[in-house]
Enzyme design. Structure first.
Site, short mmCIF file in Angstrom:
data_model
loop_
_atom_site.label_atom_id
_atom_site.label_comp_id
_atom_site.label_asym_id
_atom_site.label_seq_id
_atom_site.Cartn_x
_atom_site.Cartn_y
_atom_site.Cartn_z
N GLY A 19 66.35 96.15 -29.19
CA GLY A 19 67.13 97.22 -29.79
C GLY A 19 67.69 96.85 -31.13
O GLY A 19 67.63 95.68 -31.55
N GLN A 70 73.52 97.15 -38.41
CA GLN A 70 72.75 95.92 -38.68
C GLN A 70 71.93 96.03 -39.96
O GLN A 70 71.55 95.01 -40.54
CB GLN A 70 71.84 95.58 -37.50
N CYS A 114 70.17 88.35 -30.70
CA CYS A 114 70.46 89.47 -31.60
C CYS A 114 69.76 89.25 -32.93
O CYS A 114 69.72 88.12 -33.43
CB CYS A 114 71.98 89.55 -31.82
N LEU A 115 69.23 90.33 -33.50
CA LEU A 115 68.56 90.23 -34.80
C LEU A 115 69.52 89.73 -35.88
O LEU A 115 69.09 89.16 -36.88
CB LEU A 115 68.02 91.61 -35.24
N HIS A 150 75.07 95.97 -25.46
CA HIS A 150 74.95 95.13 -26.66
C HIS A 150 74.81 96.00 -27.92
O HIS A 150 75.51 95.79 -28.91
CB HIS A 150 73.73 94.21 -26.49
N GLU A 151 73.91 96.99 -27.86
CA GLU A 151 73.67 97.83 -29.05
C GLU A 151 74.88 98.72 -29.35
O GLU A 151 75.24 98.91 -30.51
CB GLU A 151 72.40 98.66 -28.89
N HIS A 179 77.67 96.98 -31.22
CA HIS A 179 77.49 96.83 -32.67
C HIS A 179 78.23 97.95 -33.43
O HIS A 179 78.72 97.74 -34.54
CB HIS A 179 76.01 96.92 -33.05
#
Ligand code: NI
Length: 169
Positions: A45, A50, A97-98, A139-140, A143
């Protein structure tokens, strides 16, 4: 279009994102850029902040829910997502995470959650999930409130990670 992904400790990752008040072409173009970026890097995701856009839009790979290794990936853009806890018992998943490169850690979160959102045409979407998939939803959405998975770690684990980041810079 591929967009650069903000990397921890960029302070913008701690910024809160704004509700989307109108789902228009600008939002659909944003979701397309997020999808292009997620597909290029790989991951379950991505959230709009981000890529430096502070609007409440996330993309999730729903094929995780199907638990079928042969299932085609099906990415879903979710606007103004809200997470509701269905089972508060804590469950740990190995998260990455990215925006937090080269690091993974076990994170404890409520085991089962629901996510309510709008799709890119304003239709309501209701998802429920647990395990890895439930963790990804949380998680997403985190953000969008400026929270990273490392914010859920113990003080000791977090300090060790921050030390490593400072050394690397
Ligand atoms: Ni992330």
């Amino acid at each position: 279009m591929l967009r650069p992904v903000l990397q921890y400790p960029d302070p913008r990752l701690a910024q809160k994102s704004a509700e989307v008040t109108e789902i228009n072409d600008e939002i659909r173009a944003l979701a397309q850029d997020m999808l292009d970026t997620l597909k290029a890097i790989g991951g379950v995701g991505i959230a709009a902040p981000q890529i430096g856009i502070f609007k409440r839009v996330i993309i999730l790979d729903l094929s995780q829910e199907l638990k079928d290794p042969d299932a085609p990936q099906e990415f879903k853009a979710l606007v103004n997502p809200r997470v509701t806890v269905l089972d508060p018992a804590l469950h740990a998943e190995n998260e990455g995470c990215l925006s937090v490169p080269d690091y993974r850690a076990m994170v404890k979160r409520p085991r089962r959650v629901a996510l309510d959102a709008l799709d890119l045409y304003g239709n309501p979407v209701h998802l429920e999930g647990e395990g890895y998939y439930g963790a990804a939803m949380q998680h997403e959405t985190d953000h969008l409130d400026g929270r990273l998975f490392i914010d859920h770690l113990s003080y000791l684990k977090r300090s060790l990670y921050d030390k490593k980041v400072r050394k690397a810079r």
